[in-house]
Design an enzyme around this catalytic site. Structure first.
Site, PDB file in Angstrom:
ATOM      1  N   CYS A   2      13.529 -84.417 -61.866  1.00  0.00           N
ATOM      2  CA  CYS A   2      13.791 -84.638 -63.275  1.00  0.00           C
ATOM      3  C   CYS A   2      14.960 -83.766 -63.740  1.00  0.00           C
ATOM      4  CB  CYS A   2      12.598 -84.346 -64.181  1.00  0.00           C
ATOM      5  SG  CYS A   2      11.135 -85.262 -63.774  1.00  0.00           S
ATOM      6  N   ARG A  27      18.772 -85.930 -59.838  1.00  0.00           N
ATOM      7  CA  ARG A  27      17.508 -85.185 -59.827  1.00  0.00           C
ATOM      8  C   ARG A  27      16.288 -86.091 -59.984  1.00  0.00           C
ATOM      9  NH1 ARG A  27      18.212 -79.862 -60.586  1.00  0.00           N
ATOM     10  NH2 ARG A  27      16.064 -79.651 -61.257  1.00  0.00           N
ATOM     11  N   TRP A  76      11.832 -88.251 -62.327  1.00  0.00           N
ATOM     12  CA  TRP A  76      11.272 -88.518 -60.996  1.00  0.00           C
ATOM     13  C   TRP A  76       9.769 -88.388 -61.181  1.00  0.00           C
ATOM     14  CZ3 TRP A  76       8.277 -85.962 -57.313  1.00  0.00           C
ATOM     15  CH2 TRP A  76       8.301 -86.521 -56.028  1.00  0.00           C
ATOM     16  N   ASN A 102      10.605 -80.888 -67.166  1.00  0.00           N
ATOM     17  CA  ASN A 102      10.733 -80.999 -65.712  1.00  0.00           C
ATOM     18  C   ASN A 102       9.693 -80.059 -65.115  1.00  0.00           C
ATOM     19  OD1 ASN A 102      11.589 -81.027 -63.028  1.00  0.00           O
ATOM     20  ND2 ASN A 102      13.179 -79.499 -63.401  1.00  0.00           N
ATOM     21  N   GLY A 103       8.826 -80.582 -64.250  1.00  0.00           N
ATOM     22  CA  GLY A 103       7.809 -79.716 -63.635  1.00  0.00           C
ATOM     23  C   GLY A 103       6.446 -80.372 -63.705  1.00  0.00           C
ATOM     24  N   GLU A 485      17.024 -84.413 -37.639  1.00  0.00           N
ATOM     25  CA  GLU A 485      17.859 -84.669 -38.813  1.00  0.00           C
ATOM     26  C   GLU A 485      18.404 -86.100 -38.799  1.00  0.00           C
ATOM     27  OE1 GLU A 485      18.251 -83.347 -41.534  1.00  0.00           O
ATOM     28  OE2 GLU A 485      20.135 -84.105 -42.333  1.00  0.00           O
ATOM     29  N   LYS A 489      17.741 -88.693 -41.824  1.00  0.00           N
ATOM     30  CA  LYS A 489      18.826 -89.371 -42.559  1.00  0.00           C
ATOM     31  C   LYS A 489      18.610 -90.883 -42.545  1.00  0.00           C
ATOM     32  CE  LYS A 489      20.639 -86.826 -44.563  1.00  0.00           C
ATOM     33  NZ  LYS A 489      20.027 -85.598 -44.398  1.00  0.00           N
ATOM     34  N   GLU A 492      15.499 -91.875 -44.794  1.00  0.00           N
ATOM     35  CA  GLU A 492      15.626 -91.689 -46.243  1.00  0.00           C
ATOM     36  C   GLU A 492      16.687 -92.613 -46.850  1.00  0.00           C
ATOM     37  OE1 GLU A 492      16.817 -87.834 -47.790  1.00  0.00           O
ATOM     38  OE2 GLU A 492      18.133 -87.494 -46.093  1.00  0.00           O
ATOM     39  N   HIS A 508       4.758 -88.280 -23.283  1.00  0.00           N
ATOM     40  CA  HIS A 508       3.405 -87.850 -23.663  1.00  0.00           C
ATOM     41  C   HIS A 508       2.822 -88.736 -24.763  1.00  0.00           C
ATOM     42  CE1 HIS A 508       3.730 -84.405 -21.078  1.00  0.00           C
ATOM     43  NE2 HIS A 508       4.923 -84.154 -21.584  1.00  0.00           N
ATOM     44  N   LYS A 605      16.981 -85.064 -55.655  1.00  0.00           N
ATOM     45  CA  LYS A 605      17.791 -84.069 -54.948  1.00  0.00           C
ATOM     46  C   LYS A 605      17.094 -82.731 -54.860  1.00  0.00           C
ATOM     47  CE  LYS A 605      21.622 -82.628 -53.060  1.00  0.00           C
ATOM     48  NZ  LYS A 605      21.786 -83.046 -51.659  1.00  0.00           N
TER      49      LYS A 605
HETATM   50  O1  M6R Z   1      17.640 -77.780 -51.806  1.00  0.00           O
HETATM   51  P1  M6R Z   1      16.913 -77.626 -50.503  1.00  0.00           P
HETATM   52  O2  M6R Z   1      17.836 -77.382 -49.350  1.00  0.00           O
HETATM   53  O3  M6R Z   1      15.836 -76.597 -50.559  1.00  0.00           O
HETATM   54  O4  M6R Z   1      16.220 -79.034 -50.267  1.00  0.00           O
HETATM   55  C1  M6R Z   1      15.358 -79.227 -49.185  1.00  0.00           C
HETATM   56  C2  M6R Z   1      15.056 -80.685 -48.981  1.00  0.00           C
HETATM   57  O5  M6R Z   1      14.440 -81.232 -50.106  1.00  0.00           O
HETATM   58  C3  M6R Z   1      16.325 -81.504 -48.679  1.00  0.00           C
HETATM   59  O6  M6R Z   1      17.022 -80.986 -47.592  1.00  0.00           O
HETATM   60  C4  M6R Z   1      15.944 -82.972 -48.369  1.00  0.00           C
HETATM   61  O7  M6R Z   1      15.240 -83.034 -47.179  1.00  0.00           O
HETATM   62  C5  M6R Z   1      17.199 -83.844 -48.336  1.00  0.00           C
HETATM   63  N1  M6R Z   1      17.048 -84.939 -49.237  1.00  0.00           N
HETATM   64  C6  M6R Z   1      17.449 -84.467 -47.015  1.00  0.00           C
HETATM   65  O8  M6R Z   1      18.609 -85.223 -47.010  1.00  0.00           O
END
Ligand code: M6R
Length: 610
Positions: A2, A27, A76, A102-103, A485, A489, A492, A508, A605
């Site tokens: 948010c 956000r 969000w 926000n929260g 990673e 990627k 997501e 395994h 984000k």
């Molecule tokens: O701001 P941060 O690095 O703490 O965020 C951590 C994760 O939320 C962030 O890396 C998330 O996994 C990304 N969306 C991945 O692309």
């Protein structure tokens, strides 16, 4: 999660709030809304979906042009589906107060029950509507709105950054924070409140990063910051933001993500500025105040966690420091941390510096009296402020929800840390240190030359594999975190199911899934001691008719469905070339499938809730 914004000043407030929301949309983007006072009534306009829906409604409304104070929100969803009735601002039953939040108010059900028994009613499923009515209720027993707000916030448990407006005093905005970011932007004859700096950077660069437990009372030409617990004034340092709004624009790229991938050479150059002292030393004065760890605990979430896992290899291999890399949401709730303040150091990694679990992990480590290092991108963020020392990654604003350049910048700083501790621990030969520093120096230019070809190959492969329903990513050693990673990627961004595995784990269990429709992305750099092993793992997949993309170097003898050759770099620095390939592949698959690259569904984000 948010984004909130408030404006009070001398300009039409609604366009400023909408502009701010555009910069905060990363956000959260499942619904949006704004509120202002018009003709002595609170006017709330809200819409589900992206900000454009809200903008259309505002244009049709047409009543807002003259108002000089407004609040806004981009959501969000935490409580309640992303529908208009759950969008913010929320109004008190008496239609006097409007609140953006926000929260999460953790005890909202309890508070709601009490309010229901007093006759309050609720139109939404949100904790925010409970909070605004709680403030309203507190107005009955308190001398003024400020005291009522403070009382209500003291009753609320959980995380919040809020902005409140009052129909009876539209020339004042109230804001407060606890465990969620909130920034006060101080202009001339106008003031701003927002979850992040880009929301108002076109208007002012002078900011105060509000602390937990502070309330801000802002008017157009005046403000005060008070402690929530006793409403005493506190003086806060105003900081000047150095980066420009241009850094937060697309700059001709189709998406922020693509721009941020292509920014990685600059990120490497900027990150190394002032760090390479001479031909065999890394300059990290930030770490000089902290003991050399006997054991290092790296704690992070998501992509930052993967960067930590990668850094673990370098810190162990080069600096001989035993490292345990942990997921923040697990670390924070461990029954025993088993940390020794004389030997252990905790390194938390976070691009935003606001991730709730990582921040809580940091606080837990501090309670255990161990020294903490924050590796953050956002200057002045909560983690940056609370860690005993902070290393900034200097990657500039990362807008795309999928993290790209932030991971490169984190890996770069972890490389610097490993080289720094390797020198202090005398654990790495001078020759290896010098050659590694030499490679680091030329890395940015090297990557910059390679990115266009990488992009072309990523595009071609994306067309071939975009219809896959599932993907494996395999790596060994330092390539294992990269496999994780790569899979993150892809899932997501394109919503294709993808899993990263340590290649040796395939037999395994996971190999049972392999069939001709289930491709595997194998990370197989030439020199890795593991090359022969990963080659065998790949052959095992091919024996089950699985398709393979092999990311490798020229001259290797891998026979894959698709060989993706990239130039060779010795040792783990090869990762700085592998990572952009994985990012570009996911980017291209997502774009080809018509997904929302910069704002994938269900994500935000900055994850400031648990
Ligand atoms: O701001 P941060 O690095 O703490 O965020 C951590 C994760 O939320 C962030 O890396 C998330 O996994 C990304 N969306 C991945 O692309």
């Amino acid at each position: 999660m948010c984004g909130i914004i408030g404006y009070i000043g001398h300009r039409p407030a609604v366009p400023i709030v909408l502009e701010g929301l555009e910069h905060l949309e990363y956000r959260g983007y499942d619904s949006a809304g704004l509120g202002y006072v018009f003709n002595q009534d609170l006017k709330i306009i809200r819409s589900s979906g992206k900000l454009n829906n809200l903008k259309e409604k505002v244009i049709n409304e047409g009543s807002s042009l003259t108002v000089m104070t407004a609040i806004g929100h981009t959501r969000w969803a935490t409580h309640g589906a992303p529908e208009e009735r759950n969008a913010h601002p929320h109004m008190s039953n008496d239609k006097r107060l409007a609140l953006v939040h926000n929260g999460i108010i953790e005890n909202y059900l309890e508070l709601k029950k009490d309010l229901l028994s007093l006759g309050y009613s609720f139109k939404s499923d949100t904790d925010t509507e409970v909070l605004v009515n709680l403030i309203s209720e507190c107005c009955h027993s308190e001398p003024d709105l400020l005291h009522a707000l403070a009382k209500a916030l003291r009753m609320a448990k959980g995380a919040f950054a809020i902005c409140l407006m009052d129909r009876e005093a539209p020339n004042v905005l109230y804001a407060a924070r606890n465990q969620a970011p909130l920034i006060f932007g101080q202009g001339v004859g106008e003031n701003f409140i927002a979850s992040d700096v880009p929301a108002f950077l076109n208007y002012t660069r002078d900011v105060v990063f509000l602390e937990d437990g502070q309330i801000l009372v802002a008017q157009s030409g005046d403000h005060k910051i008070l402690r929530l617990n006793d409403l005493q004034s506190v003086s806060c340092e105003t900081q000047r933001i150095q980066w420009s709004m241009q850094a937060a624009q697309k700059g001709g790229y189709r998406h922020f993500m693509l721009k941020e991938i292509f920014e990685q050479p600059n990120v490497i150059t900027d990150g190394l500025t002032g760090r390479l002292e001479n031909n065999d030393q890394i300059n990290l004065p930030e770490l000089e105040r902290i003991l050399i760890p006997k054991r290092l605990h790296i704690v992070a979430c998501g992509t930052s966690y993967h960067a930590g896992l990668w850094g673990e290899h370098l810190l162990e291999h080069w600096a001989h420091i035993p490292v345990q890399t942990e997921i923040a949401s697990e670390f924070r709730y461990k029954e025993e941390l088993l940390l020794d303040p004389n030997e252990d150091v905790v390194l938390v990694i976070s691009q935003s510096g606001e991730t709730a679990d990582t921040l809580a992990a940091l606080r837990r480590a501090k309670e255990a009296k161990v020294k903490t290092i924050g590796l953050c991108n956002v200057v002045g963020s909560s983690i940056a402020r609370e860690a005993d020392c902070v290393l900034y990654t200097q990657a500039g604003p990362e807008i795309s929800v999928a993290s790209t350049k932030a991971m490169t910048s984190q890996m770069l700083m972890l490389t610097c840390m490993a080289l720094y501790y390797a020198r202090r621990n005398k654990s790495m030969s001078l020759g290896l240190r010098q050659s590694t520093l030499g490679q680091l120096r030329s890395l940015a230019q090297f990557l910059s030359q390679e990115l266009p070809q990488m992009h072309t190959m990523a595009k071609a492969l994306s067309r071939k594999y975009a219809q896959a329903k599932s993907f494996f990513y395999l790596g060994r050693g330092y390539c294992f975190p990269l496999a994780l990673e790569g899979a993150l990627k892809l899932k997501e961004l394109s919503y294709i199911h993808a899993e990263g595995y340590a290649a040796g784990e395939m037999k395994h269990g996971p190999i049972a899934l392999i069939d001709p429709t289930f491709p595997t992305f194998v990370l197989a750099p030439a020199e890795s001691e593991m090359y022969a092993k990963i080659k065998s793992n790949m052959v095992e997949i091919q024996a089950r008719q699985g398709q393979v993309i092999a990311l490798t170097n020229p001259g290797t003898d891998l026979a894959a469905d698709d060989r993706w050759e990239i130039p060779f770099l010795p040792g783990p620095l090869m990762a700085f070339l592998i990572l952009p390939c994985l990012q570009l592949f996911s980017y291209e698959v997502s774009d080809y499938l018509g997904k929302d690259v910069d704002q994938p569904r269900n994500l935000a984000k900055s994850v400031t809730v648990e």
